[in-house]
Design a protein around this motif. Structure first.
Motif, PDB file in Angstrom:
ATOM      1  N   VAL A 229       0.731  -1.098   0.071  1.00 47.07           N
ATOM      2  CA  VAL A 229       0.282  -0.166  -0.213  1.00 47.07           C
ATOM      3  C   VAL A 229       1.092   1.304  -0.325  1.00 47.07           C
ATOM      4  O   VAL A 229       2.009   1.359   0.760  1.00 47.07           O
ATOM      5  CB  VAL A 229      -1.053  -0.295   1.618  1.00 47.07           C
ATOM      6  N   ASP A 230       0.240   2.381  -0.675  1.00 47.98           N
ATOM      7  CA  ASP A 230       0.959   2.772  -1.049  1.00 47.98           C
ATOM      8  C   ASP A 230       1.102   4.141   0.754  1.00 47.98           C
ATOM      9  O   ASP A 230      -0.133   4.587   0.561  1.00 47.98           O
ATOM     10  CB  ASP A 230       1.016   3.780  -1.836  1.00 47.98           C
ATOM     11  N   ALA A 231       1.760   4.594   0.988  1.00 47.38           N
ATOM     12  CA  ALA A 231       1.297   5.318   2.887  1.00 47.38           C
ATOM     13  C   ALA A 231       1.058   6.677   2.428  1.00 47.38           C
ATOM     14  O   ALA A 231       0.132   7.375   2.686  1.00 47.38           O
ATOM     15  CB  ALA A 231       2.854   4.911   3.070  1.00 47.38           C
ATOM     16  N   TRP A 232       1.682   7.118   1.017  1.00 44.37           N
ATOM     17  CA  TRP A 232       0.854   7.999   0.575  1.00 44.37           C
ATOM     18  C   TRP A 232      -0.671   8.738   0.710  1.00 44.37           C
ATOM     19  O   TRP A 232      -1.156  10.117   0.766  1.00 44.37           O
ATOM     20  CB  TRP A 232       1.838   9.223  -0.772  1.00 44.37           C
ATOM     21  N   VAL A 233      -1.258   7.786  -0.223  1.00 45.68           N
ATOM     22  CA  VAL A 233      -2.229   7.761  -0.617  1.00 45.68           C
ATOM     23  C   VAL A 233      -3.114   7.160   0.159  1.00 45.68           C
ATOM     24  O   VAL A 233      -4.012   7.389   0.455  1.00 45.68           O
ATOM     25  CB  VAL A 233      -3.000   6.533  -1.635  1.00 45.68           C
ATOM     26  N   GLN A 238      -3.598  11.905  -3.469  1.00 44.17           N
ATOM     27  CA  GLN A 238      -4.055  11.810  -4.394  1.00 44.17           C
ATOM     28  C   GLN A 238      -2.740  10.790  -4.762  1.00 44.17           C
ATOM     29  O   GLN A 238      -1.184  11.687  -4.836  1.00 44.17           O
ATOM     30  CB  GLN A 238      -4.271  12.859  -5.952  1.00 44.17           C
ATOM     31  N   GLU A 239      -2.132   9.840  -6.085  1.00 42.95           N
ATOM     32  CA  GLU A 239      -0.641   9.322  -5.735  1.00 42.95           C
ATOM     33  C   GLU A 239      -0.363  10.204  -6.941  1.00 42.95           C
ATOM     34  O   GLU A 239       0.743  10.040  -7.077  1.00 42.95           O
ATOM     35  CB  GLU A 239      -1.550   7.995  -7.384  1.00 42.95           C
ATOM     36  N   ARG A 240      -0.894  11.168  -7.623  1.00 45.12           N
ATOM     37  CA  ARG A 240      -0.102  11.335  -8.633  1.00 45.12           C
ATOM     38  C   ARG A 240       0.434  13.121  -8.136  1.00 45.12           C
ATOM     39  O   ARG A 240       1.163  13.978  -8.711  1.00 45.12           O
ATOM     40  CB  ARG A 240      -0.711  11.882  -9.935  1.00 45.12           C
ATOM     41  N   GLU A 241      -0.272  12.939  -7.132  1.00 43.52           N
ATOM     42  CA  GLU A 241       0.191  14.144  -6.451  1.00 43.52           C
ATOM     43  C   GLU A 241       1.520  14.502  -5.796  1.00 43.52           C
ATOM     44  O   GLU A 241       2.218  13.639  -5.325  1.00 43.52           O
ATOM     45  CB  GLU A 241      -1.098  15.032  -5.209  1.00 43.52           C
ATOM     46  N   GLY A 242       2.102  15.583  -5.629  1.00 42.64           N
ATOM     47  CA  GLY A 242       3.884  16.129  -4.517  1.00 42.64           C
ATOM     48  C   GLY A 242       4.663  16.115  -6.301  1.00 42.64           C
ATOM     49  O   GLY A 242       4.540  15.631  -6.891  1.00 42.64           O
ATOM     50  N   HIS A 252       8.711   7.220  -2.656  1.00 41.12           N
ATOM     51  CA  HIS A 252       8.073   6.636  -2.256  1.00 41.12           C
ATOM     52  C   HIS A 252       7.949   5.483  -0.910  1.00 41.12           C
ATOM     53  O   HIS A 252       9.062   5.563  -0.342  1.00 41.12           O
ATOM     54  CB  HIS A 252       7.670   5.873  -2.621  1.00 41.12           C
ATOM     55  N   LEU A 253       6.886   5.378   0.597  1.00 46.73           N
ATOM     56  CA  LEU A 253       6.955   5.067   1.127  1.00 46.73           C
ATOM     57  C   LEU A 253       5.654   3.642   0.888  1.00 46.73           C
ATOM     58  O   LEU A 253       4.935   4.309   0.645  1.00 46.73           O
ATOM     59  CB  LEU A 253       7.118   5.236   2.413  1.00 46.73           C
ATOM     60  N   PHE A 254       6.673   2.607   1.118  1.00 45.99           N
ATOM     61  CA  PHE A 254       4.894   1.620   0.611  1.00 45.99           C
ATOM     62  C   PHE A 254       5.040   1.389   2.418  1.00 45.99           C
ATOM     63  O   PHE A 254       5.805   0.887   2.963  1.00 45.99           O
ATOM     64  CB  PHE A 254       5.171   0.568  -0.174  1.00 45.99           C
TER      65      PHE A 254
END
Length: 287
Positions: A229-233, A238-242, A252-254
């Motif tokens: 899981v993408d911790a950001w999401v 949003q996935e494409r934000e940042g 990324h951090l998963f």
């Protein structure tokens, strides 16, 4: 608990200065720190041991280092004595909590002639965190193209997926303990993990989909069997934000699905100028 992933570009900042103290100040408030592009004895960064210097700047942290590039840098001093030294480049994990065991795994590499190809690796640190042990993985994938990164991702998934069954750096009974192998109880390999690093790919890439599953319109991500899981999401972004480098979010951090439920927030430190990347932070509530 706060976790940060940061490609420090061997301390070279956006102002052209090498400054490891600045790196340390940027990440000091985190509890677990995952750094990429940490080096030892390179001329460009002043022939210093960056692992030792970062450790001295963050004295309350346990640390492990995984050298993926490792070359001879020894020399003879004025008296002709050999000074042993290795020129290294790799990943580093620092933790406020004890790091009970650690392993470093090489990732697939292509031998290229006309393009710069660097050995990459996956550093594993088992952290005795409050509420239960965690596996922390720190990596830096190839910068060249998806064809070089996808085999690395498949190897990462294999390593992480096999870890619990394999156990930690040592486990099991020894038939003859007179050799002193059993000096302390073996540490279990926890199910929960975070995977942090410079993945050199964005959320719309095949590499990202290989970790978190393909995107299905109307359904969102179809999570892979490995359960990344993408911790950001998970934090509501949003996935494409940042933007962590040059207008793209490639750091990324998963984590595992149960851990994702404890994520409170995620953010990018856009003010930091200590590297060509921006650090990515994730806050999780104690388990």
């Amino acid at each position: 608990m706060k976790i940060v992933s940061y490609n420090i570009q061997y301390g070279l900042g956006q102002d052209g200065r090498y400054d490891l103290e600045r790196i340390a100040e940027t990440v000091r408030d985190a509890d677990i720190i995952c750094l990429q592009e940490v080096e030892r004895y390179w001329q460009r960064s002043g022939m210093v041991d960056q692992v030792a210097l970062l450790g001295a700047a963050l004295p309350e942290f346990h640390l492990v280092y995984g050298a993926n590039v490792d070359m001879d840098a020894s020399y003879r001093d004025g008296a002709g004595r050999l000074v042993r030294r290795r020129q290294q480049f790799g990943n580093m994990v620092l933790s406020r909590y004890p790091i009970t065991t650690s392993r470093n795994f090489p990732l697939p590499k292509r031998g290229l002639i006309h393009q710069h190809s660097v050995q990459k690796g996956l550093l594993e640190a088992v952290v005795d965190a409050p509420g239960g042990a965690l596996r922390i993985y720190c990596t830096h994938l190839c910068h060249l193209c998806p064809e070089t990164r996808l085999p690395q991702i498949e190897r990462i998934k294999e390593i992480i997926g096999n870890a619990v069954a394999e156990g930690a750096a040592w486990n099991g009974a020894h038939p003859d303990d007179t050799a002193g192998w059993i000096e302390r109880p073996a540490h279990p390999m926890p199910e929960a993990f975070f995977l942090a690093g410079d993945m050199n790919c964005t959320a719309d890439s095949a590499e990202y989909a290989a970790l978190v599953g393909p995107y299905a319109p109307g359904f969102g991500r179809l999570v892979t069997p490995a359960g990344y899981v993408d911790a950001w999401v998970a934090a509501g972004q949003q996935e494409r934000e940042g933007d962590t480098r040059s207008g793209r979010k490639i750091d990324h951090l998963f984590c595992t699905a149960p851990l994702s439920e404890a994520i409170q927030s995620a953010w990018i430190d856009t003010a930091s100028i200590g590297s060509d990347h921006q650090p990515l932070f994730v806050q999780i509530q104690p388990r």
